[in-house]
Design a protein around this motif. Sequence first.
Motif, mmCIF file in Angstrom:
data_model
loop_
_atom_site.group_PDB
_atom_site.id
_atom_site.type_symbol
_atom_site.label_atom_id
_atom_site.label_comp_id
_atom_site.label_asym_id
_atom_site.label_seq_id
_atom_site.Cartn_x
_atom_site.Cartn_y
_atom_site.Cartn_z
ATOM 1 N N LEU A 87 38.316 20.639 24.007
ATOM 2 C CA LEU A 87 37.850 19.596 24.912
ATOM 3 C C LEU A 87 38.818 18.419 24.997
ATOM 4 C CD1 LEU A 87 34.065 19.475 23.979
ATOM 5 C CD2 LEU A 87 35.048 20.257 26.146
ATOM 6 N N GLU A 88 39.340 18.015 23.859
ATOM 7 C CA GLU A 88 40.123 16.789 23.825
ATOM 8 C C GLU A 88 41.623 16.999 23.839
ATOM 9 O OE1 GLU A 88 38.454 13.461 21.524
ATOM 10 O OE2 GLU A 88 37.031 14.939 20.737
ATOM 11 N N ARG A 89 42.054 18.217 23.575
ATOM 12 C CA ARG A 89 43.489 18.483 23.542
ATOM 13 C C ARG A 89 43.862 19.762 24.282
ATOM 14 N NH1 ARG A 89 45.767 17.226 17.707
ATOM 15 N NH2 ARG A 89 45.650 14.959 17.747
ATOM 16 N N GLY A 90 42.968 20.259 25.091
ATOM 17 C CA GLY A 90 43.196 21.531 25.770
ATOM 18 C C GLY A 90 44.446 21.579 26.619
ATOM 19 N N ASP A 91 44.868 20.427 27.113
ATOM 20 C CA ASP A 91 46.065 20.382 27.937
ATOM 21 C C ASP A 91 47.235 19.747 27.177
ATOM 22 O OD1 ASP A 91 45.150 17.803 27.805
ATOM 23 O OD2 ASP A 91 45.242 17.426 29.945
ATOM 24 N N SER A 92 47.165 19.776 25.883
ATOM 25 C CA SER A 92 48.168 19.122 25.037
ATOM 26 C C SER A 92 49.559 19.707 25.258
ATOM 27 C CB SER A 92 47.789 19.275 23.564
ATOM 28 O OG SER A 92 48.790 18.715 22.750
ATOM 29 N N GLN A 93 50.502 18.821 25.314
ATOM 30 C CA GLN A 93 51.902 19.234 25.422
ATOM 31 C C GLN A 93 52.483 19.575 24.055
ATOM 32 O OE1 GLN A 93 53.529 19.642 28.365
ATOM 33 N NE2 GLN A 93 51.539 19.209 29.283
ATOM 34 N N HIS A 94 51.724 19.289 23.000
ATOM 35 C CA HIS A 94 52.202 19.511 21.643
ATOM 36 C C HIS A 94 51.193 20.356 20.869
ATOM 37 C CE1 HIS A 94 55.158 16.487 22.602
ATOM 38 N NE2 HIS A 94 54.182 15.684 22.980
ATOM 39 N N PRO A 95 51.236 21.672 21.061
ATOM 40 C CA PRO A 95 50.265 22.524 20.369
ATOM 41 C C PRO A 95 50.460 22.458 18.855
ATOM 42 C CG PRO A 95 51.968 23.849 21.403
ATOM 43 C CD PRO A 95 52.201 22.430 21.833
ATOM 44 N N ILE A 96 49.403 22.747 18.133
ATOM 45 C CA ILE A 96 49.458 22.746 16.678
ATOM 46 C C ILE A 96 50.215 23.995 16.227
ATOM 47 C CG2 ILE A 96 48.069 22.853 14.574
ATOM 48 C CD1 ILE A 96 45.975 21.163 16.043
ATOM 49 N N GLU A 97 51.306 23.767 15.528
ATOM 50 C CA GLU A 97 52.212 24.857 15.162
ATOM 51 C C GLU A 97 51.544 25.926 14.301
ATOM 52 O OE1 GLU A 97 55.233 25.704 16.358
ATOM 53 O OE2 GLU A 97 54.765 24.068 17.739
ATOM 54 N N ALA A 98 50.615 25.545 13.466
ATOM 55 C CA ALA A 98 49.930 26.536 12.638
ATOM 56 C C ALA A 98 49.184 27.543 13.508
ATOM 57 C CB ALA A 98 48.967 25.854 11.669
ATOM 58 N N VAL A 99 48.610 27.074 14.601
ATOM 59 C CA VAL A 99 47.895 27.961 15.518
ATOM 60 C C VAL A 99 48.886 28.853 16.264
ATOM 61 C CG1 VAL A 99 46.344 28.058 17.504
ATOM 62 C CG2 VAL A 99 45.990 26.332 15.738
ATOM 63 N N VAL A 100 49.984 28.281 16.705
ATOM 64 C CA VAL A 100 51.014 29.051 17.408
ATOM 65 C C VAL A 100 51.550 30.161 16.503
ATOM 66 C CG1 VAL A 100 53.319 28.928 18.451
ATOM 67 C CG2 VAL A 100 51.628 27.141 18.937
ATOM 68 N N ARG A 101 51.870 29.812 15.257
ATOM 69 C CA ARG A 101 52.384 30.815 14.308
ATOM 70 C C ARG A 101 51.345 31.893 14.020
ATOM 71 N NH1 ARG A 101 54.049 26.146 11.842
ATOM 72 N NH2 ARG A 101 52.412 26.333 10.266
ATOM 73 N N SER A 102 50.093 31.478 13.861
ATOM 74 C CA SER A 102 49.017 32.421 13.582
ATOM 75 C C SER A 102 48.869 33.415 14.730
ATOM 76 C CB SER A 102 47.715 31.650 13.370
ATOM 77 O OG SER A 102 46.608 32.519 13.410
ATOM 78 N N ASN A 103 48.815 32.903 15.939
ATOM 79 C CA ASN A 103 48.670 33.789 17.102
ATOM 80 C C ASN A 103 49.856 34.734 17.241
ATOM 81 O OD1 ASN A 103 46.167 32.790 17.820
ATOM 82 N ND2 ASN A 103 47.004 31.290 19.239
ATOM 83 N N ALA A 104 51.055 34.228 17.008
ATOM 84 C CA ALA A 104 52.253 35.069 17.118
ATOM 85 C C ALA A 104 52.211 36.205 16.099
ATOM 86 C CB ALA A 104 53.507 34.220 16.937
ATOM 87 N N ALA A 105 51.804 35.902 14.870
ATOM 88 C CA ALA A 105 51.725 36.937 13.830
ATOM 89 C C ALA A 105 50.664 37.985 14.176
ATOM 90 C CB ALA A 105 51.425 36.291 12.478
ATOM 91 N N LYS A 106 49.534 37.534 14.696
ATOM 92 C CA LYS A 106 48.474 38.470 15.068
ATOM 93 C C LYS A 106 48.926 39.363 16.218
ATOM 94 C CE LYS A 106 44.853 35.387 13.510
ATOM 95 N NZ LYS A 106 43.917 34.342 13.920
ATOM 96 N N LEU A 107 49.564 38.761 17.216
ATOM 97 C CA LEU A 107 50.072 39.558 18.334
ATOM 98 C C LEU A 107 51.085 40.585 17.859
ATOM 99 C CD1 LEU A 107 50.494 36.967 21.228
ATOM 100 C CD2 LEU A 107 48.807 38.795 21.035
ATOM 101 N N GLU A 108 51.967 40.177 16.983
ATOM 102 C CA GLU A 108 52.976 41.093 16.454
ATOM 103 C C GLU A 108 52.318 42.273 15.735
ATOM 104 O OE1 GLU A 108 56.432 40.956 13.068
ATOM 105 O OE2 GLU A 108 56.131 39.152 14.284
ATOM 106 N N ALA A 109 51.284 42.008 14.959
ATOM 107 C CA ALA A 109 50.575 43.076 14.251
ATOM 108 C C ALA A 109 49.908 44.039 15.229
ATOM 109 C CB ALA A 109 49.535 42.477 13.300
ATOM 110 N N ILE A 110 49.300 43.506 16.273
ATOM 111 C CA ILE A 110 48.633 44.358 17.260
ATOM 112 C C ILE A 110 49.655 45.166 18.056
ATOM 113 C CG2 ILE A 110 47.252 44.322 19.392
ATOM 114 C CD1 ILE A 110 45.689 41.957 18.133
#
Length: 188
Positions: A103-126
Amino acid sequence: MPRDADATRARLLLAARDEFAAVGIAGARVDRIAAAAASNKAQIYHYFGSKDGLFDAVFDAMVAETLDEVTIDPEDLPEYAGRLHDSYTHRPWVQRLATWYRLERGDSQHPIEAVVRSNAAKLEAIVGAQRAGTLPSTFDAAELLGLVIHTAALWSGATPEYTALTDTVAADRRRDVVVAAVAAVVRA
């Protein structure tokens, strides 16, 4: 003194987690967080720089805890979804913080790196499991990850109106529904 500093920082993170989960980033007040942590506002700024920095630290810790607690298993996505569901059940603030973040950061220009890394690792595994043939390619990796994550959050992210319709569904049945739904997606 390092122990005192670590303990103060931990208390601030815990108090901030509860405050942000209850009222969001904009609604959170550093004076309430400091009081709940038996600290002071100056310590928040010292350790985290700002209220936004404090939220980032809370969110990073939450992501790290989730990753440690619930590692992805591309060979068994239904059970991964079940364990993710269990994590959300045991830690109800996770979905609240994620909602406030959207709600408050959905359009953030600075995503939280921990989330970016987590998603990248999950995508790589899939992707790896799809290439190996152990997961079908009916959905691309990002679509499949989204279906798994959102299905796992079915009960914890529901609106009060939907929850009223399903409040008699037992906890073990809720988990079974999540696992069965992801199994059906994987078979599709």
